[in-house]
Enzyme design. Structure first.
Site, PDB file in Angstrom:
ATOM      1  N   GLY A 270      23.751 -26.906  12.977  1.00 30.05           N
ATOM      2  CA  GLY A 270      22.360 -26.738  12.594  1.00 30.05           C
ATOM      3  C   GLY A 270      22.339 -26.098  11.206  1.00 30.05           C
ATOM      4  O   GLY A 270      22.033 -26.727  10.191  1.00 30.05           O
ATOM      5  N   ARG A 307      14.689 -13.089  10.521  1.00 27.78           N
ATOM      6  CA  ARG A 307      16.148 -12.932  10.600  1.00 27.78           C
ATOM      7  C   ARG A 307      16.665 -11.613  10.034  1.00 27.78           C
ATOM      8  O   ARG A 307      17.571 -11.010  10.612  1.00 27.78           O
ATOM      9  CB  ARG A 307      16.860 -14.119   9.925  1.00 27.78           C
ATOM     10  CG  ARG A 307      16.568 -15.459  10.596  1.00 27.78           C
ATOM     11  CD  ARG A 307      17.392 -16.599  10.024  1.00 27.78           C
ATOM     12  NE  ARG A 307      18.752 -16.595  10.502  1.00 27.78           N
ATOM     13  CZ  ARG A 307      19.797 -16.168   9.830  1.00 27.78           C
ATOM     14  NH1 ARG A 307      19.654 -15.732   8.596  1.00 27.78           N
ATOM     15  NH2 ARG A 307      20.989 -16.188  10.345  1.00 27.78           N
ATOM     16  N   CYS A 337       2.210  -4.707  10.116  1.00 26.83           N
ATOM     17  CA  CYS A 337       2.181  -3.305  10.517  1.00 26.83           C
ATOM     18  C   CYS A 337       3.332  -2.984  11.465  1.00 26.83           C
ATOM     19  O   CYS A 337       3.156  -2.714  12.653  1.00 26.83           O
ATOM     20  CB  CYS A 337       0.820  -2.961  11.107  1.00 26.83           C
ATOM     21  SG  CYS A 337      -0.428  -3.040   9.812  1.00 26.83           S
ATOM     22  N   GLU A 338       4.495  -3.136  10.943  1.00 28.94           N
ATOM     23  CA  GLU A 338       5.785  -2.783  11.538  1.00 28.94           C
ATOM     24  C   GLU A 338       6.673  -2.519  10.337  1.00 28.94           C
ATOM     25  O   GLU A 338       6.331  -2.917   9.233  1.00 28.94           O
ATOM     26  CB  GLU A 338       6.424  -3.970  12.282  1.00 28.94           C
ATOM     27  CG  GLU A 338       5.629  -4.596  13.370  1.00 28.94           C
ATOM     28  CD  GLU A 338       5.869  -3.973  14.735  1.00 28.94           C
ATOM     29  OE1 GLU A 338       6.843  -3.191  14.880  1.00 28.94           O
ATOM     30  OE2 GLU A 338       5.076  -4.266  15.628  1.00 28.94           O
TER      31      GLU A 338
END
Ligand SMILES: *Cc1c(COP(=O)(O)O)cnc(C)c1O
Length: 410
Positions: A270, A307, A337-338
């Site tokens: 992939g 990722r 908001c993280e």
């Protein structure tokens, strides 16, 4: 991506112009790179009967699937929905292999109805499959040789605690089921999931699979999965595909000779086929200097590219708007908001608000893992083919957020 005297170009097209026309953030893929990777693998294995099955979970836009179909590729799928996408893209059922993990027997029966190749990775389902179909429908068996050829345990599927495959130590039990239920085994498979950093270690895993293969007389193919690693930053070890091709061709040729028949050798990359074909373009909303750090805050976040936070993946970043600028140190963060940090303390050409940044290696497992978190829209996707940009997915809009929501009186 090339840096020309007029700035960066993706197959001849300016990423700045793409963002002006299609907005940002924006996923951009180039077919030229996909094709080059496909042909490189073909060339490395020119001495064997090779079949490449593109692992479409990496990037499953139907136009990308169609492109690989045109190249002559088969398709590796992990869900019934991917099987259906593959059929819709024009793949013949016999060119699709379905390699699920922990799915129900009902879903496997649906795949049988579609006529695709079935790859079974546990003894319980194999027993049910044998009871249902006997030798009337062939299967492939996914083995786990417990070999790790390098890399990250989070993405490896070959280690002893892994949920993937039938352990090589269960071969005796496997053979018993195959014999008593008269199961027709046409393929053997392994996919350790770990990066092939050392070809010789990979070969040892392959040898273990070949040792088992002698016990199955009706084989048509052996599928060695993937594990092809590409470089994400300069100095990364990438899989030496040419060395792998040369050594595997020899090993496999010798096996086929003693097995008594020439079998097909299959791989299902992939990342190798699409990672480097993709770029993720975004715009800098704010340059924010704190007491400790200079943040570049961009118009995207972990909702579009997870990722770096999920796997600690490194994605190279360049400032498309200032190719020759003086390098300065930035921490690139998202608008969610993280804590969605894409990159810490990176040297990037001086950034101004409004500049366009590009994340490299954004073809595999990037758009595909995107979400609507914070009720943001998923980005558009573009495919560049022969120097022309094609919009292959529209940017979402407000109605997409409410699609499938049912408003009730409460
Ligand atoms: C994900 C997957 C692949 C592709 O792995 P890459 O690292 O992207 O090459 C191949 N085979 C199976 C069964 C997979 O699940």
């Amino acid at each position: 991506m090339q840096l020309t005297e007029n700035g960066y170009r993706i197959d001849g097209i300016s990423p700045l112009e793409l963002c002006e026309e299609y907005g940002s953030p924006l996923y951009v893929y180039e077919t030229a790179k996909m094709e080059a990777q496909y042909k490189r693998l073909q060339k490395a294995f020119k001495g064997s009967k090779l079949k490449i099955n593109y692992a479409c979970k990496a990037l499953s836009n139907i136009n990308v699937l169609r492109f690989f179909h045109q190249l002559g590729s088969g398709l590796d799928t992990v869900s019934i929905q991917e099987v259906e996408l593959g059929l819709k893209a024009g793949f013949a059922p016999g060119d699709i292999i379905y390699t699920p993990n922990c799915v129900s027997m009902e879903e496997i029966k649906k795949a049988v109805e579609k006529g695709v190749k079935i790859n079974i990775d546990n003894l319980s389902i194999l027993e049910q499959f044998g009871a249902a179909y006997g030798n009337s429908y062939p299967v492939c068996i996914r083995m786990n040789p417990h070999i790790m050829a390098g890399g990250n345990i989070k993405i490896s599927t070959g280690h002893i605690d892994s949920k993937f495959g039938i352990s090589i130590h269960q071969t005796r039990h496997l053979e018993r089921l195959v014999k008593s239920l008269d199961i027709r085994v046409e393929g053997l498979h392994m996919h350790t999931g770990s990066d092939i950093l050392d070809v010789d270690v990979f070969l040892r895993g392959a040898q273990l699979l070949l040792d088992v293969a002698y016990d199955f007389k009706d084989l048509k193919y052996i599928d060695f999965g993937s594990g092809f690693k590409v470089a994400y930053k300069s100095g990364d070890i990438a899989t030496d595909v040419e060395e792998l091709g040369e050594k595997m061709t020899k090993l496999f040729g010798e096996f086929c000779e003693s097995y008594g028949r020439e079998l097909e050798i299959e791989f299902e990359p992939g990342k190798f086929l699409v990672s480097e074909a993709g770029y993720f373009l975004c715009k800098v909303n704010v340059v924010k200097q704190t007491t400790a750090t200079v943040f570049a805050g961009v118009d995207t976040g972990l909702n579009h590219l997870i990722r770096p936070m999920f796997y600690d993946a490194y994605h190279h970043i360049e400032n498309m708007s200032n190719p020759e600028g003086k390098k300065r140190v930035y921490t690139v963060v998202g608008y969610i908001c993280e804590t969605d940090t894409f990159a810490s303390d990176r040297q990037i050409s001086e950034i101004k608000e409004g500049d366009i940044l590009a994340f490299y290696n954004a073809g595999a497992y990037c758009f595909q893992m995107s979400s609507n978190y914070n009720s943001r829209f998923r980005p558009a996707e573009l495919l560049i083919h022969k120097g022309k940009a094609h919009l292959i997915r529209q940017r979402e809009e407000f109605s997409d957020l409410l699609k499938n929501q049912v408003e009730v009186e409460i």
